[in-house]
Design a protein around this motif. Structure first.
Motif, short mmCIF file in Angstrom:
data_model
loop_
_atom_site.label_atom_id
_atom_site.label_comp_id
_atom_site.label_asym_id
_atom_site.label_seq_id
_atom_site.Cartn_x
_atom_site.Cartn_y
_atom_site.Cartn_z
N ALA A 144 64.37 41.41 60.79
CA ALA A 144 64.94 41.60 61.93
C ALA A 144 64.99 40.50 62.81
O ALA A 144 65.47 40.12 63.57
CB ALA A 144 64.90 42.91 62.39
N LEU A 145 63.54 40.01 62.78
CA LEU A 145 63.26 39.01 63.71
C LEU A 145 63.70 37.57 63.46
O LEU A 145 63.86 36.56 64.33
CB LEU A 145 61.57 38.71 63.63
CG LEU A 145 60.95 39.64 64.75
CD1 LEU A 145 59.41 39.64 64.30
CD2 LEU A 145 61.38 39.95 66.03
N SER A 146 64.04 37.48 61.94
CA SER A 146 64.50 35.98 61.53
C SER A 146 66.07 36.14 61.17
O SER A 146 66.76 37.06 61.19
CB SER A 146 63.80 35.67 60.51
OG SER A 146 64.01 36.66 59.41
N ARG A 147 66.45 34.58 61.36
CA ARG A 147 68.04 34.61 61.13
C ARG A 147 68.39 34.89 59.55
O ARG A 147 69.33 35.07 59.24
CB ARG A 147 68.51 33.23 61.42
CG ARG A 147 68.68 32.75 62.78
CD ARG A 147 69.47 31.53 63.14
NE ARG A 147 69.39 31.16 64.50
CZ ARG A 147 70.07 30.27 65.09
NH1 ARG A 147 70.61 29.21 64.06
NH2 ARG A 147 70.19 29.85 66.06
N GLY A 148 67.17 34.46 58.62
CA GLY A 148 67.48 34.64 57.48
C GLY A 148 65.91 34.67 56.52
O GLY A 148 65.00 34.41 57.34
N THR A 149 65.85 35.30 55.39
CA THR A 149 64.81 35.23 54.70
C THR A 149 64.73 34.75 53.51
O THR A 149 66.03 34.59 52.58
CB THR A 149 64.67 37.00 54.34
OG1 THR A 149 64.38 37.72 55.58
CG2 THR A 149 63.48 37.17 53.66
N VAL A 150 63.91 34.05 52.96
CA VAL A 150 63.70 33.44 51.92
C VAL A 150 62.53 34.10 50.94
O VAL A 150 61.47 34.19 51.36
CB VAL A 150 63.51 31.83 51.91
CG1 VAL A 150 62.54 31.53 52.69
CG2 VAL A 150 63.40 31.13 50.57
N VAL A 151 62.83 34.37 49.71
CA VAL A 151 61.95 35.11 48.77
C VAL A 151 61.42 34.11 47.81
O VAL A 151 62.11 33.47 47.02
CB VAL A 151 62.41 36.40 47.93
CG1 VAL A 151 61.25 36.91 47.26
CG2 VAL A 151 62.96 37.53 48.89
N VAL A 152 60.27 33.56 48.14
CA VAL A 152 59.47 32.54 47.37
C VAL A 152 59.08 32.83 45.93
O VAL A 152 59.40 32.06 45.00
CB VAL A 152 58.22 31.70 48.07
CG1 VAL A 152 57.80 30.68 47.27
CG2 VAL A 152 58.88 31.13 49.49
N GLU A 153 58.61 34.05 45.87
CA GLU A 153 58.03 34.28 44.57
C GLU A 153 57.88 35.74 44.62
O GLU A 153 57.22 36.47 45.59
CB GLU A 153 56.59 33.79 44.16
CG GLU A 153 56.29 33.77 42.73
CD GLU A 153 55.17 32.77 42.02
OE1 GLU A 153 55.17 32.23 41.61
OE2 GLU A 153 54.32 32.73 43.14
#
Length: 409
Positions: free
Chosen positions: A215-224
């Motif tokens: 919720a705090l970020s504009r987007g989420t990236v799953v690295v691994e």
């Protein structure tokens, strides 16, 4: 006009059901009504016991001693994007650090992944941390081992603030091996927790904490992430909030990337391979576009089409005459002769006993001067005994290109 067809076909669907089907549906409905409902009385009693043990004044005093501060909805530092959680919005947040949480999260990306990350995952997470921070984006993560810690270290290396959302009190160092990392985050960023000071983490608190990261970020990236990973729980929260979700592909033989591959296969996440691509995904249209990746340019790319054909037709060993080269390249003899002169002057080819061959040192295709960028002759083809068009003057590296018809034979 009267309707046609059998009378059975004109009956409603419910009227055509067999007694067995109707009985099966009734049993299903009965089972749904018979599902055990939560015991509200037991839950209220449990909350009443916790409420009796709570001591808000002591929590505020402990937080003040530790250097933490409490913010609630409406506070100047409260991130308004948390309101999208609805009933799941936290009642308050404990902050410990120098950075302003609301300002830091205006342009932020959550970088999450496995705790038992591979060297590949740690490298990519650190690369994303550095790249996002250098572009002015705040890295939000959970402060755990593996991908989280690598992302925080990358952000700190770029002298940018980073946000660590913990599943314990803001004054509790978990994992204990990250005490130095959390100290650096407090100096340069901020540590966030919805648990009061002194609270230790539990499995449930980690899963509850993940909604804050999303919720705090504009987007989420799953690295691994493996197929059973807490990072996938964060990805689910990001999707439920209609936030951008991205995943980094990994080796297909690595179980630690199986979760990322499943997100990509099910088209729940966008494939990103660099911080610039992630910024392109979550940034402003037109302002944060990623540069289009291009293949590395080599000097041979600047040669015109007939010259490239002639160069491809010249053998590496032995040699070939102009006539054979022209036939192999599919160009006229005059175009071949013109190209041979320019290529020789540029150092791509050399004379051999029985014709022309490639120079050994030209395997990497050194940069050719403008004299090699020869256009095909636009004049009518001359008679066989006429002199061929000579290339533009250029200083060859070793020997001058031949200029007479007999020298080309």
């Amino acid at each position: 006009m009267p309707q046609t067809g059998h009378q059975y076909d004109q009956q409603p669907q419910a009227a055509r059901q067999t007694p067995q089907a109707h009985e099966g549906r009734q049993i299903t409905q009965d089972r749904q009504y018979q599902r055990p409902r939560p015991d509200l009385t037991a839950r209220l009693n449990a909350w009443h016991a916790r409420l009796a043990a709570a001591n808000p004044a002591a929590d505020l005093e402990a937080g003040e001693k530790a250097g933490a501060r409490l913010i609630i909805p409406g506070s100047p530092e409260w991130p308004t994007q948390l309101d999208q959680l609805g009933p799941g919005r936290p009642l308050g947040l404990w902050l410990h650090g120098s950075a302003d949480l609301r300002f830091s999260c205006l342009k932020s990306v959550a970088v999450v992944g496995a705790r038992a990350a591979t060297s590949y995952g740690n490298h990519i997470a650190a690369e994303f941390g550095v790249g996002l921070s250098e572009a002015g984006w705040t890295v939000v993560s959970g402060g755990a081992y593996g991908v989280d810690g690598a992302a925080h270290r990358g952000a700190l290396a770029a002298d940018s603030p980073t946000v660590a959302v913990l599943a314990c009190g803001a004054d509790v160092c978990y994992p204990a091996g990250h005490d130095t990392l959390f100290a650096a985050v407090r100096d340069q960023g901020v540590v966030v927790s919805e648990c009061p000071p002194g609270v230790h983490p539990t499995r449930a608190r980690f899963l509850i904490r993940n909604r804050l990261i999303a919720a705090l970020s504009r987007g989420t990236v799953v690295v691994e992430a493996a197929l059973r990973s807490g990072a996938l729980n964060t990805a689910t929260h990001a999707l439920s909030l209609n936030r951008h979700l991205a995943a980094v592909p990994g080796p297909i033989t690595s179980g630690m990337s199986a979760g990322c591959h499943r997100l990509l296969r099910e088209r729940k996440a966008i494939c990103v391979t660099s911080p610039e691509e992630m910024i392109d995904l979550v940034g402003v249209i037109g302002d944060d576009l990623a540069r289009q990746a291009r293949a590395p340019a080599v000097p041979r790319d600047k040669l015109n089409e007939p010259t490239r054909k002639v160069l491809d037709a010249i053998p590496t060993r032995g040699g070939a005459g102009p006539a054979s080269i022209a036939v192999a390249a599919g160009v006229s003899l005059d175009a071949a002769l013109s190209a041979l002169g320019g290529l020789a002057a540029a150092g791509y080819i050399e004379r051999a006993t029985n014709g022309w061959r490639l120079r050994k040192e030209s395997a990497s295709y050194r940069k050719a001067p403008d004299s090699a960028f020869l256009e095909p002759p636009s004049t009518p083809e001359p008679a066989p005994l006429d002199d061929p068009p000579s290339p533009e003057d250029a200083d060859p590296p070793h020997e001058m290109a031949p200029a007479t018809w007999e020298d080309y034979r």
